[in-house]
Write a protein that holds these residues in place. Sequence first.
Motif, PDB file in Angstrom:
ATOM      1  N   PRO A   1       0.799  -1.228   0.000  1.00  0.00           N
ATOM      2  CA  PRO A   1       0.000   0.000   0.000  1.00  0.00           C
ATOM      3  C   PRO A   1       0.831   1.277   0.000  1.00  0.00           C
ATOM      4  CG  PRO A   1      -0.118  -1.090   2.141  1.00  0.00           C
ATOM      5  CD  PRO A   1       0.659  -1.987   1.249  1.00  0.00           C
ATOM      6  N   VAL A   2       0.456   2.208  -0.853  1.00  0.00           N
ATOM      7  CA  VAL A   2       0.958   3.576  -0.809  1.00  0.00           C
ATOM      8  C   VAL A   2      -0.297   4.431  -0.640  1.00  0.00           C
ATOM      9  CG1 VAL A   2       2.075   5.445  -2.060  1.00  0.00           C
ATOM     10  CG2 VAL A   2       2.926   3.118  -2.297  1.00  0.00           C
ATOM     11  N   GLU A   3      -0.394   5.127   0.477  1.00  0.00           N
ATOM     12  CA  GLU A   3      -1.632   5.846   0.781  1.00  0.00           C
ATOM     13  C   GLU A   3      -1.602   7.249   0.200  1.00  0.00           C
ATOM     14  OE1 GLU A   3      -1.610   5.238   5.134  1.00  0.00           O
ATOM     15  OE2 GLU A   3      -3.457   4.126   4.755  1.00  0.00           O
ATOM     16  N   THR A   4      -2.524   7.505  -0.722  1.00  0.00           N
ATOM     17  CA  THR A   4      -2.544   8.821  -1.374  1.00  0.00           C
ATOM     18  C   THR A   4      -3.613   9.742  -0.799  1.00  0.00           C
ATOM     19  OG1 THR A   4      -4.036   7.943  -3.059  1.00  0.00           O
ATOM     20  CG2 THR A   4      -1.697   7.911  -3.571  1.00  0.00           C
ATOM     21  N   HIS A   5      -4.306   9.306   0.236  1.00  0.00           N
ATOM     22  CA  HIS A   5      -5.411  10.134   0.744  1.00  0.00           C
ATOM     23  C   HIS A   5      -4.896  11.427   1.355  1.00  0.00           C
ATOM     24  CE1 HIS A   5      -4.340   7.739   4.395  1.00  0.00           C
ATOM     25  NE2 HIS A   5      -4.414   8.937   4.925  1.00  0.00           N
ATOM     26  N   ILE A   6      -5.750  12.440   1.298  1.00  0.00           N
ATOM     27  CA  ILE A   6      -5.437  13.739   1.894  1.00  0.00           C
ATOM     28  C   ILE A   6      -6.670  14.174   2.679  1.00  0.00           C
ATOM     29  CG2 ILE A   6      -5.022  16.196   1.396  1.00  0.00           C
ATOM     30  CD1 ILE A   6      -2.599  14.721   0.689  1.00  0.00           C
ATOM     31  N   TYR A   7      -6.459  14.694   3.865  1.00  0.00           N
ATOM     32  CA  TYR A   7      -7.569  15.270   4.620  1.00  0.00           C
ATOM     33  C   TYR A   7      -7.412  16.785   4.620  1.00  0.00           C
ATOM     34  CZ  TYR A   7      -9.250  10.783   6.231  1.00  0.00           C
ATOM     35  OH  TYR A   7      -9.791   9.522   6.279  1.00  0.00           O
ATOM     36  N   LEU A   8      -8.435  17.464   4.124  1.00  0.00           N
ATOM     37  CA  LEU A   8      -8.407  18.927   4.088  1.00  0.00           C
ATOM     38  C   LEU A   8      -9.230  19.492   5.236  1.00  0.00           C
ATOM     39  CD1 LEU A   8      -9.154  19.599   0.290  1.00  0.00           C
ATOM     40  CD2 LEU A   8      -6.928  19.607   1.404  1.00  0.00           C
ATOM     41  N   PHE A   9      -8.961  20.753   5.502  1.00  0.00           N
ATOM     42  CA  PHE A   9      -9.806  21.515   6.418  1.00  0.00           C
ATOM     43  C   PHE A   9      -9.954  20.812   7.773  1.00  0.00           C
ATOM     44  CE2 PHE A   9     -10.131  23.437   2.537  1.00  0.00           C
ATOM     45  CZ  PHE A   9     -11.111  22.966   1.664  1.00  0.00           C
ATOM     46  N   ARG A  10      -8.827  20.523   8.386  1.00  0.00           N
ATOM     47  CA  ARG A  10      -8.777  19.894   9.708  1.00  0.00           C
ATOM     48  C   ARG A  10      -9.523  18.568   9.778  1.00  0.00           C
ATOM     49  NH1 ARG A  10      -9.788  25.429  13.095  1.00  0.00           N
ATOM     50  NH2 ARG A  10      -9.087  26.524  11.225  1.00  0.00           N
ATOM     51  N   GLY A  11      -9.466  17.828   8.699  1.00  0.00           N
ATOM     52  CA  GLY A  11     -10.078  16.514   8.705  1.00  0.00           C
ATOM     53  C   GLY A  11     -11.520  16.492   8.252  1.00  0.00           C
ATOM     54  N   ARG A  12     -12.076  17.638   7.854  1.00  0.00           N
ATOM     55  CA  ARG A  12     -13.486  17.657   7.469  1.00  0.00           C
ATOM     56  C   ARG A  12     -13.725  17.016   6.108  1.00  0.00           C
ATOM     57  NH1 ARG A  12     -12.817  23.039   9.471  1.00  0.00           N
ATOM     58  NH2 ARG A  12     -14.019  23.413  11.355  1.00  0.00           N
ATOM     59  N   VAL A  13     -12.787  17.180   5.214  1.00  0.00           N
ATOM     60  CA  VAL A  13     -12.998  16.670   3.853  1.00  0.00           C
ATOM     61  C   VAL A  13     -11.875  15.701   3.501  1.00  0.00           C
ATOM     62  CG1 VAL A  13     -13.010  17.280   1.402  1.00  0.00           C
ATOM     63  CG2 VAL A  13     -14.208  18.727   3.056  1.00  0.00           C
ATOM     64  N   ARG A  14     -12.254  14.552   2.965  1.00  0.00           N
ATOM     65  CA  ARG A  14     -11.257  13.567   2.542  1.00  0.00           C
ATOM     66  C   ARG A  14     -11.139  13.578   1.024  1.00  0.00           C
ATOM     67  NH1 ARG A  14     -10.777   8.436   0.237  1.00  0.00           N
ATOM     68  NH2 ARG A  14      -9.126   7.151   1.145  1.00  0.00           N
ATOM     69  N   LEU A  15      -9.919  13.503   0.548  1.00  0.00           N
ATOM     70  CA  LEU A  15      -9.670  13.316  -0.887  1.00  0.00           C
ATOM     71  C   LEU A  15      -8.943  11.990  -1.059  1.00  0.00           C
ATOM     72  CD1 LEU A  15      -8.204  16.791  -1.970  1.00  0.00           C
ATOM     73  CD2 LEU A  15     -10.594  16.050  -2.027  1.00  0.00           C
ATOM     74  N   SER A  16      -9.222  11.294  -2.138  1.00  0.00           N
ATOM     75  CA  SER A  16      -8.518  10.036  -2.371  1.00  0.00           C
ATOM     76  C   SER A  16      -7.109  10.292  -2.891  1.00  0.00           C
ATOM     77  CB  SER A  16      -9.285   9.185  -3.382  1.00  0.00           C
ATOM     78  OG  SER A  16      -9.370   9.882  -4.606  1.00  0.00           O
ATOM     79  N   MET A  17      -6.880  11.502  -3.376  1.00  0.00           N
ATOM     80  CA  MET A  17      -5.548  11.875  -3.866  1.00  0.00           C
ATOM     81  C   MET A  17      -5.482  13.407  -3.851  1.00  0.00           C
ATOM     82  SD  MET A  17      -6.110  11.149  -7.956  1.00  0.00           S
ATOM     83  CE  MET A  17      -7.486  10.022  -7.902  1.00  0.00           C
ATOM     84  N   PRO A  18      -4.300  13.979  -3.847  1.00  0.00           N
ATOM     85  CA  PRO A  18      -4.183  15.438  -3.706  1.00  0.00           C
ATOM     86  C   PRO A  18      -4.550  16.208  -4.978  1.00  0.00           C
ATOM     87  CG  PRO A  18      -2.016  14.457  -3.957  1.00  0.00           C
ATOM     88  CD  PRO A  18      -2.973  13.314  -3.886  1.00  0.00           C
TER      89      PRO A  18
END
Lengths: 411, 317, 690
Positions: free
Chosen positions: B69-86
Amino acid sequence: MKVPRQTEPEFWNVERIEHIRHLARYGKPLWVWDRAKQTSNRILDRIRFRAELEDPGLNPSPNPSADTSTSMAYDRIQMTTPLYLGDMSFGALSGIPNIALARTADITGIVTGTGEGGLHPEVRKCRRITVQWASARFGVDIDVLNTGLGIVIKIGQGAKPGIGGHLPGVKVTKPISETRRIPVGLDAISPAPHHDIYSIEDLGQRIAALKEATGKPVFVKVGVTNYIAYIATGVARMGADGIIMDGQGAGTGAAPAVVRDNIGLPIEIAVSVVDQALRREGLRDGFTVVAAGRVSSAEDTVKLIALGADVVSLGTAALIAMGCVMVHKCHLGFCPTLLTNKIEENPAKILSLETSTRWTVNMVYGWTEEMKNILDAIGVSSVRELVSRRDLLLGLNVGADELRLMGVRGA
Amino acid sequence: MTAAWWTPRRIKHLQQMAGAAGREPGEPPIASMGSTGPPHVEQPYFTRDRLVCDGAQVTRPSIDPYREPVETHIYLFRGRVRLSMPVVVKLSPEAGPAFFRAAVKACYCMNVLADVGKNLPDGLEKYGEGLLADAGLRGRAHFAAHVAALGEAAEVVRISASEQFQGLEDVLKQGVWGVYVDEDLGGGAELEVAVSLLDRMLRRRGLRNDVSVIAGGPTVRGSDDIYKLVALGADAVAVSKAVEIAVGLPGARAGEEVFRERVENLLLGFQRELKLLAGAAGVSSFFNSLVGSRELMRAVELDRAVRSKLGVKQAGV
Amino acid sequence: MMYWETPRDIASCGILGILRRENASRIRADETLTSIECVRYRGSRYGAGFAAYNLDAGSRYKVKAFVADGEALQHVKQTLKEYAVGGFWELGVETPQAKFMSWAAYVDTDEQSLRRAVDRINRDLFDGGLRGRIYSWGRFVEVFKGVGYPSDVCSIYRLVERNVSADLWIAHTRQPTNSPGVYPVWSHPFASHEWAIAHNGDISSFGANMEFMHYRGVSSFVGTDSELIACILDHLTQHMPVEKAAAAMVNPFEHQLLNGEASRLTVEEYARWRGALLDGPFSVVAGYCDGEDVFMLAMADRSKFRPLVVGDDGERFYVASEEAEIRSLSEDADVWPVKPGGVFLASMKQGIILTGREHEKVFYHRPRKQLPVGDVVVDAKGLSYTAVNSLIRKHFEAGVRHISLINVNGHRYLGINVPSHRRLDIHGTAGNCLANFNKGGEITVYGNAQDDVGDAMYGGRVVIHGDAREVVGQALQGGEIFVRGSVGNRAAIQMREFKDSRPFLVVGGRADDYLGEYMAGGVVIVLGFDALDMDTCLVGRYMATGMVGGRIYVRGRVDGWRIGLPPPKPDVVRYLRGLALEGLLSEDDVKYFEALPAVSYGDVVERLSGEALRRVSKLFTSKYFRELRVEVRRLDEDMEVVGDVVKRFFHEFGLGEKLFERVLREEFTVVEPVKKAVQKAEAEPLPEEG
């Protein structure tokens, strides 16, 4: 085969290809100072010998006097000229080229690396080869490890540092399937790291294990990445006999384009900083530094040695000698010059072993003659004395920071 | 399409990933023989063309994204929004309604944000949580965040690419969630410099983990540009022109379905390429270890002043 | 502010931690030295160090600094004077001959003032070239470090002569890849306040970690990731309990975070502490004292890229890079490996708080001792591996058929080139790279083995009566490997077969992650027969990832999401939501998948069809994807394949008919790639010999 028209930027342009073909055909020098370097923009192209600036129109002499002999691995391997042909696997290349390269080494007194993929039985008969211990250990057992002059632990390569070998499924035909012991038709992607080498001490451990088992010299091949100087000193400390550094721009049979184009640093920078670092640490003597990656001419070779290498590796150049026209379709298996096409059991056409060997041998001789001419021109009588002679070089329009790091004066 | 940095090589690469060309949609294109890219063969167009990325060798292992696994997820806005990649996809209605709608859906499915600006065609409200929308659209749907220029109230403030951040101070004090450096607003600075300086400014104020950085525009050409901008300090990189080119615009006459499939495949391809780049460097976790990690890059023959602004060391050290 | 120009030190090493139970005697320096010197080969003469913790130390801080010259020392004293509210008492220079002298003093002040003083001094002595460094500044901990092997550093500070003892020791031997000059500042342990750590690895998050600490009170860095780890541990534990700090620092996978497995770290905290988490290989041992109790912490990275074992012998707790370190002091200790991403925590008064993995007593045993038999007995005690291998080779060449090697403690590369029809017995703990490249012969270990057993082995037998660690049977292509106990990560990775050469790996206990990664042939069987009455899975995650051939049998039911490399569940669920918004799925379908702990391709294929399935498949499949068939069944139809070898396995370890029959009546999960049309290899001259 005629060189097709190149519509996009290409390093291996027509002038370079024709120059190498000349060497391959006649075994004689074409020029002293590489004229093709004017057409490209590497840092290496902009670093010149002072002697060239003084006499750029020099023609090659038929009797150059310089001595090109050298040695590798703490003097255990003698070389007639500081050239290493390598490391292209059986699979990446279609078989005949592998044999041609191995025979060339025996004939000319240099060394050929056989790449990751095991040994073709004809290659096995050659003596002046190194075998490769790569992350997938394809086709390698204790007998193979005991063949040849040495072992190369391949950690990475210039075209894709950090990624393992990749043989596309279309090229995993039955002969390859049997050599590598993997199913037909599936991409053979070697693991990214060696799964037993996760740290510098693990590398030391593997070097020791290979030496314990075979007693042979062990080299480590890496792509050029950040902290290359520390990596090289680490490799030396861990007991390797030499390091093969493959710079950005190096060739590959198959690599993800985004990796090939964005990871890795130029070999000319690496060679300089590594040579200096090894000397500082008292690790340089006897330890072999091999430079690889876009080496296109004798002048490139001599420059890299002056920057700090002992030996220079030719990959793409050797393929061009055997007829490559830079179609960039090796990964598809349909090479028009039969060098990197997929290996069929009953091929309709194969390359002539006799011809490709002859061309490669000629290339080595011609290359060497050009090197001798350059050495004469710069006033150095032997390759051994040339190592680390940065004082002979000048940088033209090269960044000041780069020059300082490399230890080369600017014009 | 006439901008010089859209070389045939780049265009073909994007279209192959999207499936508008070739036969392997969603797959990082494979190449053979030596690189013909910048800075030493193809000419460099941007500072980022002089940045090269690290590979892990010997001292730490690289990672096989095909198998580990290489984790590409990003959490924006103090964890409010998740992105699967930046990645954020900036959409413009000029590319046509079929493409616009398709892209909104594709971005939603692939869990990246779509920046719709002032435009929200009917029927797309249900995709609100996957959208960045102008503050003026407040109330029309439940958006991931509202974006507005300095001076207007919004969770994310959109600024131009410049080296000064006038007016940003007050906005930061008010607790903004993110800053979006949008090339389309001009500003005079290169994107990479603006991102790097903004990232450092936020860190100096102890705000970096509270305020997300989005940056991008029409000069972002592919996953390599995305990777480098993330390493310089962006949590997510906005792509616009690259997506249009990938699906065959301008000129492609396809329906919404085809565009949607192409955008999805393009994003999937980006994610896979990002994993290859990060895995090669031994990074298995984008969010923690790649964002702002300039250590993973080096500069080749880059002006010292620019290098200093970027915080990137020179090649060879 | 040029911190990014810090020269980078990449260190690799051997680590050790020994903590006493409250009712046990204190640990002497010479014991610690004996243990760490076992892994001398992991280090070098470039650096080593110790940290000693004593609960009953005084109430003043003992501050120690390296200084290059008198001027630097003056600066240290001057600055301390400013910040030391209650004054300081010089203890003087301990190593006047060294390039960097070590100076110590007791300082009476409060914690915040001392923190500021230390940072200020370290920054001042760093600007414009390293002239010194404060390297130890706790009340209960004292660091002794320098240039040299551990024995050299011990001598420098006369730890053995002075009979120095402690409640907890941390020790380290260093293998650097650079040394511009040789400075003790790069040696471990690194201390920050009452934390002292030793580390093996090279964290790839170095840049991110440095940026994190740079704006949180640390303005200069010597350039090692190890120093950063100490700073981060110190910083985080000011804001949360150590269990949570450690669970965060090992950088939990997203699925662990979302399932609440990471000490209940929330997404918001994960975002807030971004940059404090560690990525890349690391094994860390750390000590801490809060004035009430003494703690020993160990952390392993989530991919288990570095070795890390822990031990307990009733009197002491141990943390080590290699088992040999523990066995050198305690032959009968229980030893087990920390799991990937695992955290071990013990304290002097409370005992073990976190074991480092689940069910450690079930799957990891102390192997029973056996009396050596054979034609010749070779004593490995005090011999290097080269000497041992040389002796073995001579005996085999002279015609000896069965050699017993005794007093083996961490010797590496044993069992290379054992000829066919010969047997080598190893009594003790075999070190790394056992039976590599072997083509024949039989090797038996009466004890535990370590990493990389049977690498590129083409034939022969390896029988291990204890456990093996990571990467067992890498590229195994013939013969068989039996492990009575358990194995770690990446067992049977790249295993292959050829014509009539089919290798077997049989494991009596359990395996961790990546079992059978990129496997192309051969058979793996995981029995877990010590856990027959437990409901626990015998493998970790990512089993059979990249598998293209061969077969794996695991007793019990293996959840589908443990197999292969599935996409992150949030990616899948979001995609399915998108399909629902388009009307291709029902809300119920989405809820169903949301409720699963993880989503495998099998789950998706089972529940969806048509356009929805076609669409979402793109997240799971790729041009490199190879479909796996997973079946849960009894082994009736497999007896032809596995019967003989399992029988041999049970016989080898004296496990009895009844158990054999009971195990074979169980359900097994059988995993293999879906067969495509594959040609059989013909009898043609082969490109390389088999």
